[in-house]
Design a protein around this motif. Structure first.
Motif, PDB file in Angstrom:
ATOM      1  N   PRO A 185      43.912  56.379  50.137  1.00  0.00           N
ATOM      2  CA  PRO A 185      43.214  57.403  49.350  1.00  0.00           C
ATOM      3  C   PRO A 185      44.147  58.414  48.705  1.00  0.00           C
ATOM      4  CG  PRO A 185      42.140  57.062  51.475  1.00  0.00           C
ATOM      5  CD  PRO A 185      43.432  56.305  51.517  1.00  0.00           C
ATOM      6  N   THR A 186      45.335  58.617  49.311  1.00  0.00           N
ATOM      7  CA  THR A 186      46.262  59.618  48.770  1.00  0.00           C
ATOM      8  C   THR A 186      47.029  59.121  47.561  1.00  0.00           C
ATOM      9  OG1 THR A 186      47.956  58.859  50.323  1.00  0.00           O
ATOM     10  CG2 THR A 186      46.573  60.708  51.025  1.00  0.00           C
ATOM     11  N   VAL A 187      46.901  57.815  47.252  1.00  0.00           N
ATOM     12  CA  VAL A 187      47.641  57.231  46.144  1.00  0.00           C
ATOM     13  C   VAL A 187      46.680  56.978  44.992  1.00  0.00           C
ATOM     14  CG1 VAL A 187      49.097  55.309  45.407  1.00  0.00           C
ATOM     15  CG2 VAL A 187      49.223  56.142  47.763  1.00  0.00           C
ATOM     16  N   ASN A 188      47.111  57.293  43.788  1.00  0.00           N
ATOM     17  CA  ASN A 188      46.267  57.029  42.628  1.00  0.00           C
ATOM     18  C   ASN A 188      45.970  55.538  42.519  1.00  0.00           C
ATOM     19  OD1 ASN A 188      46.368  59.719  41.880  1.00  0.00           O
ATOM     20  ND2 ASN A 188      48.229  59.438  40.678  1.00  0.00           N
ATOM     21  N   ARG A 189      44.733  55.216  42.218  1.00  0.00           N
ATOM     22  CA  ARG A 189      44.358  53.812  42.091  1.00  0.00           C
ATOM     23  C   ARG A 189      45.033  53.209  40.858  1.00  0.00           C
ATOM     24  NH1 ARG A 189      41.922  49.640  43.676  1.00  0.00           N
ATOM     25  NH2 ARG A 189      40.782  48.267  42.304  1.00  0.00           N
ATOM     26  N   VAL A 190      45.591  52.023  41.055  1.00  0.00           N
ATOM     27  CA  VAL A 190      46.260  51.319  39.965  1.00  0.00           C
ATOM     28  C   VAL A 190      45.235  50.473  39.225  1.00  0.00           C
ATOM     29  CG1 VAL A 190      48.042  49.626  39.406  1.00  0.00           C
ATOM     30  CG2 VAL A 190      48.447  51.323  41.189  1.00  0.00           C
ATOM     31  N   ASN A 191      45.384  50.383  37.926  1.00  0.00           N
ATOM     32  CA  ASN A 191      44.375  49.783  37.056  1.00  0.00           C
ATOM     33  C   ASN A 191      44.315  48.265  37.119  1.00  0.00           C
ATOM     34  OD1 ASN A 191      42.313  50.277  35.157  1.00  0.00           O
ATOM     35  ND2 ASN A 191      43.658  49.669  33.476  1.00  0.00           N
ATOM     36  N   VAL A 192      45.244  47.615  37.792  1.00  0.00           N
ATOM     37  CA  VAL A 192      45.325  46.163  37.776  1.00  0.00           C
ATOM     38  C   VAL A 192      44.159  45.539  38.548  1.00  0.00           C
ATOM     39  CG1 VAL A 192      46.805  46.026  39.842  1.00  0.00           C
ATOM     40  CG2 VAL A 192      46.856  44.201  38.130  1.00  0.00           C
ATOM     41  N   GLU A 193      43.636  44.443  37.997  1.00  0.00           N
ATOM     42  CA  GLU A 193      42.582  43.673  38.646  1.00  0.00           C
ATOM     43  C   GLU A 193      43.111  42.274  38.957  1.00  0.00           C
ATOM     44  OE1 GLU A 193      39.262  43.630  36.017  1.00  0.00           O
ATOM     45  OE2 GLU A 193      38.724  45.728  36.378  1.00  0.00           O
ATOM     46  N   PHE A 194      42.592  41.682  40.037  1.00  0.00           N
ATOM     47  CA  PHE A 194      42.996  40.338  40.438  1.00  0.00           C
ATOM     48  C   PHE A 194      41.802  39.398  40.317  1.00  0.00           C
ATOM     49  CE2 PHE A 194      45.704  43.346  42.664  1.00  0.00           C
ATOM     50  CZ  PHE A 194      46.965  42.865  42.358  1.00  0.00           C
ATOM     51  N   ILE A 195      42.004  38.286  39.625  1.00  0.00           N
ATOM     52  CA  ILE A 195      40.917  37.357  39.337  1.00  0.00           C
ATOM     53  C   ILE A 195      41.271  35.999  39.931  1.00  0.00           C
ATOM     54  CG2 ILE A 195      39.565  36.250  37.514  1.00  0.00           C
ATOM     55  CD1 ILE A 195      40.625  38.603  35.692  1.00  0.00           C
ATOM     56  N   THR A 196      40.464  35.540  40.875  1.00  0.00           N
ATOM     57  CA  THR A 196      40.618  34.204  41.438  1.00  0.00           C
ATOM     58  C   THR A 196      39.405  33.384  41.036  1.00  0.00           C
ATOM     59  OG1 THR A 196      41.832  35.096  43.340  1.00  0.00           O
ATOM     60  CG2 THR A 196      40.974  32.857  43.537  1.00  0.00           C
ATOM     61  N   PRO A 197      39.547  32.506  40.052  1.00  0.00           N
ATOM     62  CA  PRO A 197      38.398  31.718  39.590  1.00  0.00           C
ATOM     63  C   PRO A 197      38.032  30.638  40.600  1.00  0.00           C
ATOM     64  CG  PRO A 197      40.380  31.057  38.440  1.00  0.00           C
ATOM     65  CD  PRO A 197      40.766  32.221  39.308  1.00  0.00           C
ATOM     66  N   HIS A 198      36.905  29.988  40.356  1.00  0.00           N
ATOM     67  CA  HIS A 198      36.462  28.902  41.221  1.00  0.00           C
ATOM     68  C   HIS A 198      37.452  27.744  41.141  1.00  0.00           C
ATOM     69  CE1 HIS A 198      32.659  30.868  42.015  1.00  0.00           C
ATOM     70  NE2 HIS A 198      32.443  31.004  40.714  1.00  0.00           N
ATOM     71  N   TYR A 199      37.894  27.270  42.285  1.00  0.00           N
ATOM     72  CA  TYR A 199      38.797  26.126  42.320  1.00  0.00           C
ATOM     73  C   TYR A 199      38.056  24.801  42.148  1.00  0.00           C
ATOM     74  CZ  TYR A 199      42.681  29.062  43.988  1.00  0.00           C
ATOM     75  OH  TYR A 199      43.678  30.001  44.103  1.00  0.00           O
ATOM     76  N   ALA A 200      36.782  24.770  42.543  1.00  0.00           N
ATOM     77  CA  ALA A 200      36.007  23.534  42.436  1.00  0.00           C
ATOM     78  C   ALA A 200      35.929  23.107  40.969  1.00  0.00           C
ATOM     79  CB  ALA A 200      34.602  23.739  42.996  1.00  0.00           C
ATOM     80  N   GLY A 201      36.225  21.844  40.719  1.00  0.00           N
ATOM     81  CA  GLY A 201      36.188  21.337  39.359  1.00  0.00           C
ATOM     82  C   GLY A 201      37.466  21.558  38.573  1.00  0.00           C
ATOM     83  N   ASN A 202      38.453  22.223  39.178  1.00  0.00           N
ATOM     84  CA  ASN A 202      39.729  22.450  38.506  1.00  0.00           C
ATOM     85  C   ASN A 202      40.854  22.077  39.479  1.00  0.00           C
ATOM     86  OD1 ASN A 202      42.009  23.424  37.135  1.00  0.00           O
ATOM     87  ND2 ASN A 202      40.881  25.127  36.244  1.00  0.00           N
ATOM     88  N   PRO A 203      41.162  20.786  39.590  1.00  0.00           N
ATOM     89  CA  PRO A 203      42.149  20.341  40.588  1.00  0.00           C
ATOM     90  C   PRO A 203      43.535  20.935  40.385  1.00  0.00           C
ATOM     91  CG  PRO A 203      41.590  18.567  39.056  1.00  0.00           C
ATOM     92  CD  PRO A 203      40.612  19.665  38.812  1.00  0.00           C
ATOM     93  N   ASN A 204      43.945  21.175  39.133  1.00  0.00           N
ATOM     94  CA  ASN A 204      45.264  21.755  38.890  1.00  0.00           C
ATOM     95  C   ASN A 204      45.352  23.162  39.466  1.00  0.00           C
ATOM     96  OD1 ASN A 204      45.958  19.445  37.539  1.00  0.00           O
ATOM     97  ND2 ASN A 204      46.046  20.361  35.513  1.00  0.00           N
TER      98      ASN A 204
END
Length: 305
Positions: A185-204
Motif C-alpha cells: 500500500p505504501t508504494v504507488n501502483r504501477v500501471n502495467v497489466e498482465f494478460i494470460t489468455p486461454h491456452y486451450a486451442g492454442n498449442p504454441n
C-alpha cells in the motif's frame, strides 16, 4: 530498479538460473529474450524504427508524416489492425474471443473505432479487446502488447535462435510480476497489466507458457479529441520502453526489490546455447508443437555449427 548480471559463458548462465545455482529466487518473475541487448522493451505497434511498416499493415493508409505520431491516429490504426484480424479469422471459421465492440458492426470492411461519445475518458486497449489483441500478437500482428513467458528456458530459446552468427550481446529480461501484481500500500501502483489468455486451442502459446504485458493509456472522448485538435492541441504517441515506464512510477526509496533483472551473454555463445537447450528438451519441436516445429528442428541444426 534494474539489476544487470553479465556472463561470459553459457554454462555460467545456465548454472546461475538452475535450481541448484547461485541465483536468488526467481519465483514470481516472468521472462523475455532479446537476441540483441540494444533492443528495447517496446511493443511492435509502437516501435519508432518500424512506423512505416506498421502503417503499411494497418489498412487505413498512411496519414501525413506529422499525423503518424499522433495518439489519436495511432489508436485508430491499432483498432483497425485488430478488427481486420478478428474479422478475417471469424470469416474463415476460426474461434475468436467474444468482443461486443468489434462484432457490433462486423459486416462492413472498415469501421472507425467504436468508442462512446461521452465526456469520461476511456482506456486503450479496452478490456473488451484484450483477448483479441493477445491472440493477434501471438501470431505476429502488431499490437501494444509485449510477449513474456513464465519459463525462462523458453526466453533463452528465442534469444539464442535470434542471436546465432550475430555480434554484441543477447539479453534475458526478468520482470517481477508477483511484486507488481500485489504492490504494498505504501508504494504507488504501477500501471502495467498482465494478460494470460486461454491456452486451450492454442498449442504454441501453451507450450511457450506465454503471457503479455499491457501499459494502458487514457484517451478522451471523440468530442474532446475534436475540440483539442481544433485548438491545435495534439497528444503524441508515447513510445517509452516498459522498463522506463515502470521506473517512473515506482517509489525511488523502495530499493528492497529488484523489479527488473537483465542477464547478459555474448552472442558468440548462442549456438552452444541452442545445443544445450536441445539436450534439455527445449527444441523447436517442443516450442512449436506439430509438424512445423519438428521440421524447423531438423532444418535448423546446421545453423549451430
Amino acid at each position: 530498479m534494474i539489476e544487470k548480471i553479465e556472463f561470459e559463458k553459457i554454462e555460467e548462465l545456465l548454472d546461475y538460473i538452475s535450481p541448484w545455482g547461485d541465483s536468488p529466487n526467481l519465483d514470481g518473475y516472468i521472462f523475455r529474450g532479446h537476441s540483441q541487448e540494444s533492443y528495447q522493451l517496446i511493443p511492435t505497434s509502437l516501435r519508432p524504427d518500424s512506423v512505416d511498416w506498421f502503417w503499411s499493415v494497418c489498412g487505413l493508409g498512411k496519414p501525413i508524416e506529422q499525423q503518424c505520431y499522433w495518439q489519436t491516429w495511432q489508436v485508430e490504426a491499432e483498432y483497425q489492425v485488430l478488427r481486420s484480424f478478428y474479422r478475417l479469422a471469424d470469416q474463415r471459421g476460426l474461434e475468436v474471443p467474444i468482443s461486443s465492440k468489434v462484432r457490433s458492426n462486423l459486416a462492413q470492411e472498415f469501421n472507425i473505432r467504436s468508442m462512446d461519445n461521452h465526456n469520461s475518458n476511456e482506456q486503450w486497449l479496452p478490456d473488451d479487446l484484450l483477448e483479441t489483441a493477445a491472440l493477434a500478437q501471438h501470431y505476429g500482428i502488431p499490437t501494444r502488447l509485449l510477449d513474456w513467458t513464465y519459463d525462462i528456458y523458453v526466453a533463452l530459446y528465442f534469444a539464442f535462435r535470434g542471436a546465432i552468427k550475430k555480434d554484441n550481446n543477447l539479453v534475458i529480461w526478468a520482470l517481477n510480476k508477483e511484486y507488481l501484481s500485489f504492490l504494498k500500500p505504501t508504494v504507488n501502483r504501477v500501471n502495467v497489466e498482465f494478460i494470460t489468455p486461454h491456452y486451450a486451442g492454442n498449442p504454441n502459446l501453451n507450450a511457450q507458457k506465454g503471457l503479455f504485458t499491457h501499459w494502458p493509456i487514457t484517451i478522451p472522448s471523440k468530442m474532446v479529441e475534436m475540440q483539442d485538435m481544433h485548438k491545435g492541441k495534439v497528444v503524441l504517441t508515447d513510445r517509452t520502453p516498459l522498463d522506463e515506464l515502470i521506473n517512473k512510477q515506482i517509489n525511488s526509496e523502495d530499493t528492497s526489490i529488484n523489479i527488473l533483472k537483465k542477464f547478459v551473454l555474448p552472442c558468440s555463445e548462442a549456438a552452444k546455447g541452442c545445443i544445450l537447450l536441445d539436450k534439455l528438451g527445449y527444441d523447436s519441436a517442443r516450442i512449436f508443437p506439430g509438424y512445423d516445429g519438428v521440421a524447423e528442428q531438423l532444418l535448423s541444426k546446421h545453423k549451430y555449427s
